[in-house]
Design an enzyme around this catalytic site. Structure first.
Site, PDB file in Angstrom:
ATOM      1  N   ALA A 152      -7.654   5.207  12.670  1.00  0.00           N
ATOM      2  CA  ALA A 152      -7.324   5.724  14.001  1.00  0.00           C
ATOM      3  C   ALA A 152      -6.815   4.721  15.027  1.00  0.00           C
ATOM      4  O   ALA A 152      -6.211   5.132  16.021  1.00  0.00           O
ATOM      5  CB  ALA A 152      -8.537   6.456  14.572  1.00  0.00           C
ATOM      6  N   ALA A 153      -7.055   3.411  14.862  1.00  0.00           N
ATOM      7  CA  ALA A 153      -6.679   2.473  15.928  1.00  0.00           C
ATOM      8  C   ALA A 153      -5.173   2.236  15.923  1.00  0.00           C
ATOM      9  O   ALA A 153      -4.555   2.232  14.859  1.00  0.00           O
ATOM     10  CB  ALA A 153      -7.409   1.146  15.727  1.00  0.00           C
ATOM     11  N   PRO A 154      -4.585   2.046  17.104  1.00  0.00           N
ATOM     12  CA  PRO A 154      -5.197   1.948  18.434  1.00  0.00           C
ATOM     13  C   PRO A 154      -5.517   3.286  19.100  1.00  0.00           C
ATOM     14  O   PRO A 154      -6.131   3.296  20.152  1.00  0.00           O
ATOM     15  CB  PRO A 154      -4.134   1.190  19.241  1.00  0.00           C
ATOM     16  CG  PRO A 154      -2.839   1.551  18.590  1.00  0.00           C
ATOM     17  CD  PRO A 154      -3.140   1.707  17.122  1.00  0.00           C
ATOM     18  N   LYS A 209      -2.809   8.848  17.795  1.00  0.00           N
ATOM     19  CA  LYS A 209      -3.042  10.179  17.219  1.00  0.00           C
ATOM     20  C   LYS A 209      -4.382  10.726  17.705  1.00  0.00           C
ATOM     21  O   LYS A 209      -4.518  11.918  17.977  1.00  0.00           O
ATOM     22  CB  LYS A 209      -3.011  10.117  15.693  1.00  0.00           C
ATOM     23  CG  LYS A 209      -1.894   9.242  15.163  1.00  0.00           C
ATOM     24  CD  LYS A 209      -0.837   9.900  14.451  1.00  0.00           C
ATOM     25  CE  LYS A 209       0.380   9.056  14.165  1.00  0.00           C
ATOM     26  NZ  LYS A 209       0.455   7.649  14.416  1.00  0.00           N
ATOM     27  N   ASP A 213      -3.426   8.552   8.742  1.00  0.00           N
ATOM     28  CA  ASP A 213      -2.243   7.787   9.168  1.00  0.00           C
ATOM     29  C   ASP A 213      -2.411   6.413   8.523  1.00  0.00           C
ATOM     30  O   ASP A 213      -2.926   5.476   9.129  1.00  0.00           O
ATOM     31  CB  ASP A 213      -2.236   7.717  10.703  1.00  0.00           C
ATOM     32  CG  ASP A 213      -0.951   7.151  11.250  1.00  0.00           C
ATOM     33  OD1 ASP A 213       0.099   7.310  10.602  1.00  0.00           O
ATOM     34  OD2 ASP A 213      -0.990   6.535  12.335  1.00  0.00           O
ATOM     35  N   CYS A 246       4.398   4.861   8.155  1.00  0.00           N
ATOM     36  CA  CYS A 246       5.609   4.460   8.886  1.00  0.00           C
ATOM     37  C   CYS A 246       6.429   3.551   7.968  1.00  0.00           C
ATOM     38  O   CYS A 246       6.813   2.451   8.340  1.00  0.00           O
ATOM     39  CB  CYS A 246       5.270   3.805  10.217  1.00  0.00           C
ATOM     40  SG  CYS A 246       4.186   2.393  10.103  1.00  0.00           S
TER      41      CYS A 246
HETATM   42  C1  LIG Z   1      -0.884   3.025  10.974  1.00  0.00           C
HETATM   43  S1  LIG Z   1      -2.325   2.349  11.603  1.00  0.00           S
HETATM   44  C2  LIG Z   1      -3.041   3.674  12.480  1.00  0.00           C
HETATM   45  C3  LIG Z   1      -2.392   4.014  13.783  1.00  0.00           C
HETATM   46  C4  LIG Z   1      -3.148   5.083  14.531  1.00  0.00           C
HETATM   47  N1  LIG Z   1      -3.340   6.266  13.733  1.00  0.00           N
HETATM   48  C5  LIG Z   1      -2.504   5.482  15.843  1.00  0.00           C
HETATM   49  O1  LIG Z   1      -1.869   6.519  15.908  1.00  0.00           O
HETATM   50  O2  LIG Z   1      -2.654   4.754  16.834  1.00  0.00           O
HETATM   51  C6  LIG Z   1      -3.356   2.240  10.206  1.00  0.00           C
HETATM   52  C7  LIG Z   1      -4.765   1.774  10.492  1.00  0.00           C
HETATM   53  O3  LIG Z   1      -5.488   1.758   9.233  1.00  0.00           O
HETATM   54  C8  LIG Z   1      -6.411   0.686   9.274  1.00  0.00           C
HETATM   55  N2  LIG Z   1      -6.791   0.298   7.889  1.00  0.00           N
HETATM   56  C9  LIG Z   1      -6.527  -0.854   7.234  1.00  0.00           C
HETATM   57  N3  LIG Z   1      -7.071  -0.851   6.011  1.00  0.00           N
HETATM   58  C10 LIG Z   1      -7.715   0.310   5.855  1.00  0.00           C
HETATM   59  C11 LIG Z   1      -8.494   0.901   4.831  1.00  0.00           C
HETATM   60  N4  LIG Z   1      -8.689   0.278   3.679  1.00  0.00           N
HETATM   61  N5  LIG Z   1      -9.023   2.107   5.071  1.00  0.00           N
HETATM   62  C12 LIG Z   1      -8.828   2.743   6.225  1.00  0.00           C
HETATM   63  N6  LIG Z   1      -8.086   2.247   7.230  1.00  0.00           N
HETATM   64  C13 LIG Z   1      -7.540   1.052   7.070  1.00  0.00           C
HETATM   65  C14 LIG Z   1      -5.660  -0.403  10.014  1.00  0.00           C
HETATM   66  O4  LIG Z   1      -6.557  -1.332  10.569  1.00  0.00           O
HETATM   67  C15 LIG Z   1      -4.881   0.386  11.053  1.00  0.00           C
HETATM   68  O5  LIG Z   1      -5.562   0.415  12.291  1.00  0.00           O
END
Ligand SMILES: C[S@@+](CC[C@H](N)C(=O)[O-])C[C@H]1O[C@@H](n2cnc3c(N)ncnc32)[C@H](O)[C@@H]1O
Length: 456
Positions: A110-112, A115, A178, A231
């Site tokens: 979810a970060a930052p 969504k 995401d 993305c």
């Molecule tokens: C594309 S970004 C998400 C952007 C966010 N959904 C938004 O709209 O602001 C993907 C996120 O997945 C996290 N991530 C990295 N490895 C992961 C894992 N193994 N499982 C789940 N999330 C992970 C990352 O730290 C990152 O914040």
């Protein structure tokens, strides 16, 4: 822009005649966009203020482009959570999830928080939202964005998908995945991503996405909808990832959402597949739309279980809460909270139906109401952000372009009318931005130190 040769070779092989147009997409100007937060403001009201030269994002009714020379991030409305700066293509993902009031929604990566804050606006304070981020520092930023946007009913967790799947079996109506990806679609916007890219990185990401999807599957209830997005352009992380998932889980069907008409269809051949349903997935190409590169698939689980998870009990002893009730009586109106829980001195109102979270790392367990220190209650910044001027007995509203507003955001003390006393909600054009505590015509500034603007 210098693109990796391996990337260009691969895209040329995939796109064939369209490759030259695809490359021209890299010469297009960047797009700047934001989403108006309907938890805080009415879209029409914001448009009528004419503060920016907005033009609409076709696939998101609350999304608008603004010109490069305008800086909404510096505007007091940004501090008030009236909008969230979000890339236009990224806005399409939540639009596909058919979120209904009362839904239980998980935002797994979810970060930052683009969504997550969009989900929250769709839920409108109803239902239960869990916004999870695996990286601790990113989870903190997520939590701050949830706070700024005035979200009341979200729980922010910092867990791996594998850990969460044990706590929420077949629990959610909607899940957004995401996924972390190789980021090819962001090369235009953030050239630094290019340096991290390699063919082997694509494989690492595809493998990780497979694991994340498995966890999401375990947490989705029967008839639930999962939106998978990346993305990036690589088929391994997109059509192939979806095809592999469906082969393993034939109870899922692909759905073609309304916004599909704005984008290109997913390409089954890129997955070496004759599954025509892959055309229901979406490819967002920057040379075709005003947005960056994305992929979106909407999957419905047609057969499965729907599990109820026992709700957590409110843990707060009513006697301990008395200082809060005194505050509520004196300063709030037309709003009340319930399902209280105390973590040390910190008082939260948990969303209805919050499950037992004792095995999960929780950063924010619903709305942080404030701190109860001995017999004193201090309201939190989150509470200020979640209230509107009609929820308080006293408020001060400064015009967005006034010196007073700027002084408030800088953390300065302000003069006020003599008839105010105690906690006052400070607003910009009526949108809440923080607290001040007034005594003898002087408003002590409670805008959090870490959020104050410096003029240096
Ligand atoms: C594309 S970004 C998400 C952007 C966010 N959904 C938004 O709209 O602001 C993907 C996120 O997945 C996290 N991530 C990295 N490895 C992961 C894992 N193994 N499982 C789940 N999330 C992970 C990352 O730290 C990152 O914040």
């Amino acid at each position: 822009m210098v693109l990796p040769q391996d990337f260009k070779d691969k895209m040329k092989n995939l796109l064939k005649d369209e490759f030259d147009d695809f490359l021209k997409g890299y010469d297009k100007d960047n797009f700047y966009s934001l989403r108006i937060n309907t938890l805080k403001a009415n879209v029409q009201d914001v448009l009528e203020k004419n503060i920016f030269d907005f033009s609409p994002v076709k696939w998101c009714p609350t999304g608008y482009y603004y010109p490069v020379n305008q800086r909404p991030g510096r505007h007091s409305y940004h501090h008030a959570g009236v909008f969230y700066i979000q890339e236009a293509s990224a806005m399409a993902v939540v639009e596909c999830a058919d979120i209904q009031q009362g839904d239980k929604v998980l935002d797994l990566c979810a970060a930052p928080g683009g969504k997550s804050t969009q989900i929250a606006a769709k839920l409108g304070g109803t239902g239960l939202q869990i916004s999870n981020e695996i990286v601790p520092n990113r989870a903190k930023i997520l939590s701050q964005n949830i706070e700024r946007m005035g979200v009341k009913n979200a729980i922010v967790t910092n867990e791996s998908p594998e850990k969460l799947e044990k706590v929420f079996p077949a629990f959610f109506d909607k899940i957004i995945v995401d996924a972390p990806c190789s980021g090819e679609g962001m090369f235009r916007k953030d050239p630094a991503v290019v340096n991290e890219w390699s063919l082997s990185q694509v494989e690492v990401c595809a493998n990780r996405q497979g694991h994340i999807l498995e966890s999401a599957h375990k947490m989705l209830a029967e008839n639930g909808i999962m939106v998978y997005s990346t993305c990036t352009f690589s088929p391994e992380e997109n059509e192939i990832a979806v095809q592999k998932f469906i082969e393993k889980h034939p109870e899922y069907i692909l759905i073609k959402p309304d916004v599909h008409k704005f984008f290109s269809a997913g390409i089954p051949q890129w997955a070496d597949s004759n599954n025509a349903d892959l055309c229901k997935t979406m490819r967002l190409f920057p040379h075709k739309i005003d947005g960056e590169g994305h992929f979106i698939a909407v999957l419905k689980k047609t057969v499965g279980e729907s599990c109820r998870v026992k709700s957590a009990k409110s843990t707060a002893d009513k006697k301990l809460l008395q200082p809060y009730f005194d505050f509520e009586k004196k300063f709030l109106k037309d709003i009340s909270f319930s399902n209280f829980t105390l973590f040390g001195e910190n008082l939260y109102a948990m969303p209805e139906g919050t499950p037992d979270l004792s095995k999960v790392k929780v950063l924010r367990c619903g709305l942080h109401i404030g701190e109860i220190k001995k017999n004193r209650f201090e309201p939190s910044h989150s509470l200020a952000m979640a209230l509107c001027k009609n929820n308080v007995k006293q408020f001060i509203s400064y015009p967005c372009d006034s010196d007073e507003m700027l002084d408030y955001l800088k953390g300065e003390t302000l003069n006020t009318a003599d008839d105010l006393k105690g906690w006052c909600l400070v607003c910009t054009d009526g949108y809440s931005v923080g607290w001040a505590k007034v005594s003898d015509g002087i408003a002590k500034n409670h805008y959090p130190k870490g959020l104050r603007i410096s003029m240096a």
